[in-house]
Design an enzyme around this catalytic site. Structure first.
Site, short mmCIF file in Angstrom:
data_model
loop_
_atom_site.label_atom_id
_atom_site.label_comp_id
_atom_site.label_asym_id
_atom_site.label_seq_id
_atom_site.Cartn_x
_atom_site.Cartn_y
_atom_site.Cartn_z
N HIS A 22 0.84 -1.20 0.00
CA HIS A 22 0.00 0.00 0.00
C HIS A 22 0.88 1.25 0.00
CE1 HIS A 22 1.09 -0.05 4.20
NE2 HIS A 22 0.49 -1.20 4.38
P1 TYD Z 1 -1.41 -3.09 7.85
O1 TYD Z 1 -0.69 -1.78 7.95
O2 TYD Z 1 -2.46 -3.23 6.80
O3 TYD Z 1 -0.35 -4.25 7.66
P2 TYD Z 1 0.60 -4.51 6.41
O4 TYD Z 1 1.08 -3.17 6.01
O5 TYD Z 1 1.68 -5.38 6.88
O6 TYD Z 1 -0.21 -5.16 5.35
O7 TYD Z 1 -2.01 -3.42 9.27
C1 TYD Z 1 -2.62 -4.67 9.53
C2 TYD Z 1 -3.73 -4.45 10.56
O8 TYD Z 1 -3.19 -3.92 11.77
C3 TYD Z 1 -4.79 -3.48 10.09
O9 TYD Z 1 -6.06 -4.02 10.45
C4 TYD Z 1 -4.54 -2.22 10.88
C5 TYD Z 1 -3.84 -2.70 12.13
N1 TYD Z 1 -2.83 -1.73 12.61
C6 TYD Z 1 -3.08 -1.01 13.75
O10 TYD Z 1 -4.15 -1.14 14.40
N2 TYD Z 1 -2.14 -0.13 14.20
C7 TYD Z 1 -0.97 0.05 13.54
O11 TYD Z 1 -0.12 0.87 13.96
C8 TYD Z 1 -0.73 -0.69 12.33
C9 TYD Z 1 0.54 -0.52 11.55
C10 TYD Z 1 -1.68 -1.58 11.91
#
Ligand code: TYD
Length: 135
Positions: free
Chosen positions: A52
């Protein structure tokens, strides 16, 4: 967004026969105030994380343990960074598409962010990212 602003910063490494030590100071080794730190771990072999872009989030990514690759894309050019030392910090400005892959067993990816978590800061579809770039 300029992919050339992405760079690996060599963090201080205090070598010691008892074990090495590395540290990061906000606005010194990272060019922003650190609002949040999160880490990704227990990644099964072959998984990909973080496909993303962030509108506001600038970040620094450190492989605290093990290794993985960070692929950065500005809509035109791509760059791959191999993080395999605990004293490498990869600085990424906001507005770039990025994902992490090729995680080694037991690797830990620590991310320092200039923002609190905000789901509205994410662009999760690549086609939406390309549209956003044109704005
Ligand atoms: P996400 O950033 O989508 O993970 P990746 O980049 O590895 O695909 O985050 C995964 C899940 O965790 C999403 O539901 C949001 C949650 N999250 C938080 O609640 N706080 C945070 O600081 C982060 C980075 C993610």
């Amino acid at each position: 967004m300029n992919i050339n602003l992405c760079k690996i910063i060599n963090l201080p490494k205090i070598e010691d026969p008892r074990g090495n030590l590395t540290f990061i100071e906000e606005e010194n080794h990272v060019p922003f105030k650190v609002r949040r730190v999160y880490w990704i771990y227990d990644v099964p072999g072959g998984e990909i994380r973080g496909g993303h872009a962030f509108i506001e989030q600038q970040e620094m990514i450190v492989a605290l343990s093990g290794s993985f690759d960070v692929i950065v894309d500005d809509g035109k050019n791509k760059k791959s960074f191999s993080l395999n030392r605990s004293y490498y910090g990869l600085y990424l400005p906001n507005g770039l598409w990025r994902h992490m892959e090729n995680f080694s067993t037991n690797s830990v990816a620590m991310v320092l962010s200039c923002t609190f978590y905000n789901k509205h800061d994410y662009i999760r579809e690549y086609k939406d990212y390309l549209t956003w770039l044109k704005k």
